[in-house]
Design a protein around this motif. Structure first.
Motif, PDB file in Angstrom:
ATOM      1  N   ASP B 111       0.839  -1.193   0.000  1.00  0.00           N
ATOM      2  CA  ASP B 111       0.000   0.000   0.000  1.00  0.00           C
ATOM      3  C   ASP B 111       0.881   1.251   0.000  1.00  0.00           C
ATOM      4  O   ASP B 111       0.623   2.204  -0.752  1.00  0.00           O
ATOM      5  CB  ASP B 111      -0.909  -0.018   1.238  1.00  0.00           C
ATOM      6  N   ALA B 112       1.938   1.234   0.820  1.00  0.00           N
ATOM      7  CA  ALA B 112       2.844   2.386   0.895  1.00  0.00           C
ATOM      8  C   ALA B 112       3.552   2.597  -0.434  1.00  0.00           C
ATOM      9  O   ALA B 112       3.699   3.733  -0.898  1.00  0.00           O
ATOM     10  CB  ALA B 112       3.858   2.163   2.013  1.00  0.00           C
ATOM     11  N   ALA B 113       3.991   1.508  -1.055  1.00  0.00           N
ATOM     12  CA  ALA B 113       4.707   1.629  -2.327  1.00  0.00           C
ATOM     13  C   ALA B 113       3.799   2.193  -3.414  1.00  0.00           C
ATOM     14  O   ALA B 113       4.214   3.042  -4.214  1.00  0.00           O
ATOM     15  CB  ALA B 113       5.259   0.269  -2.741  1.00  0.00           C
ATOM     16  N   LEU B 114       2.563   1.746  -3.443  1.00  0.00           N
ATOM     17  CA  LEU B 114       1.635   2.252  -4.459  1.00  0.00           C
ATOM     18  C   LEU B 114       1.312   3.728  -4.223  1.00  0.00           C
ATOM     19  O   LEU B 114       1.185   4.505  -5.167  1.00  0.00           O
ATOM     20  CB  LEU B 114       0.351   1.415  -4.444  1.00  0.00           C
ATOM     21  N   ARG B 115       1.205   4.102  -2.958  1.00  0.00           N
ATOM     22  CA  ARG B 115       0.980   5.512  -2.652  1.00  0.00           C
ATOM     23  C   ARG B 115       2.180   6.353  -3.087  1.00  0.00           C
ATOM     24  O   ARG B 115       2.025   7.458  -3.620  1.00  0.00           O
ATOM     25  CB  ARG B 115       0.764   5.709  -1.148  1.00  0.00           C
ATOM     26  N   ALA B 116       3.376   5.820  -2.846  1.00  0.00           N
ATOM     27  CA  ALA B 116       4.585   6.559  -3.228  1.00  0.00           C
ATOM     28  C   ALA B 116       4.633   6.735  -4.741  1.00  0.00           C
ATOM     29  O   ALA B 116       4.944   7.826  -5.236  1.00  0.00           O
ATOM     30  CB  ALA B 116       5.820   5.812  -2.732  1.00  0.00           C
ATOM     31  N   ILE B 117       4.315   5.691  -5.473  1.00  0.00           N
ATOM     32  CA  ILE B 117       4.333   5.798  -6.934  1.00  0.00           C
ATOM     33  C   ILE B 117       3.249   6.764  -7.406  1.00  0.00           C
ATOM     34  O   ILE B 117       3.438   7.524  -8.360  1.00  0.00           O
ATOM     35  CB  ILE B 117       4.156   4.400  -7.565  1.00  0.00           C
ATOM     36  N   ALA B 118       2.130   6.766  -6.707  1.00  0.00           N
ATOM     37  CA  ALA B 118       1.044   7.675  -7.085  1.00  0.00           C
ATOM     38  C   ALA B 118       1.450   9.138  -6.908  1.00  0.00           C
ATOM     39  O   ALA B 118       0.860  10.032  -7.538  1.00  0.00           O
ATOM     40  CB  ALA B 118      -0.198   7.363  -6.255  1.00  0.00           C
ATOM     41  N   SER B 119       2.452   9.378  -6.059  1.00  0.00           N
ATOM     42  CA  SER B 119       2.882  10.760  -5.837  1.00  0.00           C
ATOM     43  C   SER B 119       3.749  11.282  -6.986  1.00  0.00           C
ATOM     44  O   SER B 119       4.058  12.471  -7.035  1.00  0.00           O
ATOM     45  CB  SER B 119       3.664  10.860  -4.517  1.00  0.00           C
ATOM     46  N   LEU B 120       4.136  10.404  -7.887  1.00  0.00           N
ATOM     47  CA  LEU B 120       5.008  10.802  -8.992  1.00  0.00           C
ATOM     48  C   LEU B 120       4.189  11.321 -10.175  1.00  0.00           C
ATOM     49  O   LEU B 120       3.040  10.931 -10.371  1.00  0.00           O
ATOM     50  CB  LEU B 120       5.852   9.607  -9.457  1.00  0.00           C
ATOM     51  N   SER B 121       4.839  12.179 -10.964  1.00  0.00           N
ATOM     52  CA  SER B 121       4.206  12.601 -12.223  1.00  0.00           C
ATOM     53  C   SER B 121       4.241  11.425 -13.194  1.00  0.00           C
ATOM     54  O   SER B 121       4.988  10.454 -12.986  1.00  0.00           O
ATOM     55  CB  SER B 121       4.973  13.787 -12.819  1.00  0.00           C
ATOM     56  N   ASP B 122       3.474  11.527 -14.262  1.00  0.00           N
ATOM     57  CA  ASP B 122       3.462  10.430 -15.244  1.00  0.00           C
ATOM     58  C   ASP B 122       4.854  10.210 -15.838  1.00  0.00           C
ATOM     59  O   ASP B 122       5.278   9.064 -16.051  1.00  0.00           O
ATOM     60  CB  ASP B 122       2.467  10.742 -16.368  1.00  0.00           C
TER      61      ASP B 122
END
Lengths: 260, 173
Positions: B111-122
């Motif tokens: 969950d944390a990793a997906l949230r971290a990736i979601a914080s990135l631009s495309d």
């Protein structure tokens, strides 16, 4: 490599794509607390990305296979005193083989001076091996491997190699040779994992009067997988070749017989 | 760690229970076959055993240490196997093969990793995918995209810092 260069490469290092710069970066990080701090943060971030992958379920038998594999390896090296004793035996055997190889090469030469120089070389090699292994075997879990180098097709000479894979120290390797003719120098000494990956060990630019050399030292790389030793000439042709094994090497029935 | 160094079955099984699945997952997702993933998993735990004495908890988390070993071995293999078709990257678009088996710690990590990736631009997501998950170097990306190498490096650093900040926020929660 200085701090500025290392920091420029740290993101790629953390992402596992620093390629050939990784060894130099690791070496710098070992002695630079400031860069190590930044590296720790970037590595922590990169490693967390692994958990984003959609989970897959390993086969149930894999756990037992992993445990058995580790258990088998650990069982062979668990007792430091045992490691030292067995390695001492390996060392003695390897030195005897170096002697055989060197002796055969020496016998091919007519020059008394060359013979003397080669004999001195062998004594130096023996001493270097002894010192190298004694120093390297200070740590628990250390694994030493020894290999005999035989000449490539149409080549002459021979040699030996010792690698030390140590949990508490940087892995190291020493390669010595003798009876080489110097044709095609400089020679490139490298380890290979048999799957296309190489670790450069050193370059031989001069030989002594007995056609001998020694090269090696700490590598900064994990040498666990690298078991093939190759000495190549400037055209990439194999001069000497051998395999590192963590058991006492044995000579062929006729003994090593350099050709050429 | 002492148990791992000694090859103690209980210690190895404890480490496997915690990391066996993420390591196998990395092998399968990056290398594409279950056979390659199984080989990678064995290699990772053998390497962990060999290097156990080098692990220093003061210098980093166990998960960072072990997953870095796994990732480096996987990328080494990925880059060596040039010409082999690479698997489709699976991050969030696929239902787990056996849902409900994840341990709580792994679910939290994911969950944390997906949230971290979601914080990135495309653009940053694509860069991370091409480097971390595909093994491409910054230079290869710069050449492929026709952009300066320095730009790629800057974006990679920026993306990792964002991931780190997202992880820090997770730890504070």
């Amino acid at each position: 490599m200085n701090c500025a260069k290392v920091r420029d490469l740290l993101p790629e290092h953390a992402l596992g794509v620093a390629g050939g710069d990784a060894t130099a970066i690791d070496r710098h990080l070992a002695g630079c607390a400031a860069c190590r701090k930044e590296a720790r943060e970037l590595h922590g971030a990169a490693a967390s990305l692994a958990f984003a992958l959609a989970p897959a379920v390993p086969p149930a038998a894999l756990e037992d296979e992993v445990v058995a594999a580790v258990h088998a390896k650990a069982g062979r090296t668990r007792r430091p005193s045992g490691v030292r004793r067995s390695t001492a035996a390996m060392l003695a055997a390897a030195l005897a083989l170096v002697g055989l190889v060197g002796g055969a090469a020496i016998a091919r030469r007519d020059s008394t001076d060359a013979r003397t120089a080669a004999e001195i070389r062998l004594a130096q090699q023996s001493d270097a091996f002894q010192t190298f292994v004694d120093e390297a075997l200070q740590g628990e879990g250390t694994v030493a491997s020894i290999g005999v180098l035989r000449p490539g097709a149409g080549r002459q000479g021979g040699g030996s190699a010792v690698s030390v894979v140590a949990p508490r120290a940087i892995d190291s390797v020493l390669v010595v040779g003798s009876g080489l003719d110097g044709e095609g120098m400089p020679y490139r000494v490298e380890l290979a994992d048999g799957q296309g990956d190489f670790a450069r060990i050193g370059t031989v630019r001069t030989l002594d009067s007995g056609g001998g050399f020694s090269t090696g030292g700490v590598t900064g790389r994990d040498l666990t997988r690298f078991v093939n030793v190759l000495v190549r000439d400037r055209d990439g042709e194999v001069i000497l070749i051998g395999t590192l094994r963590d058991e006492v090497p044995s000579p062929s029935p006729t003994g090593p017989t350099p050709s050429g | 760690m002492e148990g791992l160094m000694a090859g103690d079955d209980v210690a190895v099984r404890a480490l496997y229970a915690r990391f066996g699945r993420p390591v196998f997952t990395m092998g399968l997702r990056l290398l594409g076959t279950r056979e390659a993933a199984e080989e990678l998993t064995q290699d990772v735990f053998l390497t962990a055993w060999r290097k156990a004495a080098r692990f220093d908890p003061q210098r980093g988390r166990l998960s960072t240490w072990l997953m870095t070993i796994a990732h480096n071995l996987a990328v080494d293999r990925l880059r060596r196997d040039t010409g082999v078709s690479r698997p489709t990257l699976v991050l969030v678009d696929e239902v787990p093969e056996t849902p409900g088996v994840d341990e709580e710690a792994q679910m939290i990590e994911r969950d944390a990793a997906l949230r971290a990736i979601a914080s990135l631009s495309d653009a940053e997501k694509r860069l991370i995918a091409r480097t971390y998950f595909r093994g491409l170097t910054a230079r290869e990306i710069a050449e492929a995209d026709g952009i300066p190498l320095g730009t790629v490096k800057t974006r990679l650093r920026s993306a990792l810092i964002k991931v780190r900040k997202a992880n820090d926020e997770k730890d504070l929660r």
